[in-house]
Design a protein around this motif. Structure first.
Motif, short mmCIF file in Angstrom:
data_model
loop_
_atom_site.label_atom_id
_atom_site.label_comp_id
_atom_site.label_asym_id
_atom_site.label_seq_id
_atom_site.Cartn_x
_atom_site.Cartn_y
_atom_site.Cartn_z
N GLU A 131 0.87 -1.29 -0.07
CA GLU A 131 -0.02 0.08 0.14
C GLU A 131 0.89 1.38 -0.04
O GLU A 131 1.52 1.50 0.87
N GLU B 146 0.10 4.26 0.14
CA GLU B 146 -0.60 5.32 1.13
C GLU B 146 0.06 5.11 2.36
O GLU B 146 0.50 5.96 3.20
N GLU B 147 0.22 3.59 2.89
CA GLU B 147 0.84 3.36 4.23
C GLU B 147 2.37 3.77 4.10
O GLU B 147 2.88 4.23 5.13
N ASP C 219 3.64 6.33 2.36
CA ASP C 219 3.35 7.70 2.40
C ASP C 219 3.30 8.15 3.97
O ASP C 219 4.05 8.99 4.46
N ASN C 220 2.69 7.65 4.56
CA ASN C 220 2.04 7.86 5.95
C ASN C 220 3.46 7.46 6.95
O ASN C 220 4.20 8.44 7.74
N ARG D 48 3.73 0.70 10.36
CA ARG D 48 2.25 0.46 9.55
C ARG D 48 2.29 -0.82 9.03
O ARG D 48 1.57 -0.88 8.16
#
Length: 161
Positions: free
Chosen positions: A11, A13-14, A16-17, A70
């Motif tokens: 992922e 997005e993960e 990025d987090n 994450r």
């Protein structure tokens, strides 16, 4: 006929987090004050800029820690060679692995066939489809593949009866 897919997806997005949390921590740490160190992502490629090799090593440890928080496997990141930049600063590129590459897929197919399971394995793009007559055979294949020493994280999805 029961089947499932073996895939390797991360992922973004993960990721990025994890990068955002890492940047926040770097801005608060004393050893990074006044440093030009930064990390950025474009598509599936991450670029790490550091002042020297020591800072680069610290950034690696921070990044791995934030990825683990994450729930992203550290094997999902493929680090390239370190390049020298201006002065003592260094730069390193890393790629977020998406999909199973051909060599790993061929090796998995060979390992499953050598395991004498009553299943068929087909390479479909960047994933593998495993089909068999019995659900138990498929579950045995999943356990077998989990035990193999593969550096890339794998997921077992799309299980159908």
């Amino acid at each position: 006929m029961p089947s499932f897919d073996i895939v390797s997806k991360t992922e973004l997005e993960e990721v990025d987090n994890a990068l955002a949390n890492m940047t926040r921590e770097m801005s608060q740490r004393y050893d990074f004050k006044g440093s030009q160190a930064k990390i950025e992502r474009k598509e599936a490629e991450i670029t790490i800029h550091a002042d020297d090799d020591l800072k680069l090593k610290q950034m690696h440890e921070l990044f791995q820690g934030h990825l683990a928080r994450r729930k992203i496997d550290a094997g999902a990141i493929d680090y390239k060679t370190v390049e020298k930049a201006a002065g003592q600063s260094v730069r390193q590129k890393a790629v977020v692995r998406q999909g199973i590459d051909k060599d790993v897929a061929k090796r998995l197919v060979k390992e499953i066939k050598d395991g004498k399971f009553k299943v068929q394995v087909a390479i479909q793009g960047d994933e593998l489809r495993v089909t068999g007559k019995k659900r138990d055979d498929l579950q045995a294949v999943i356990e077998y593949v989990k035990g193999l020493p593969i550096e890339q994280p794998l997921q077992y999805v799309n299980f159908r009866d």
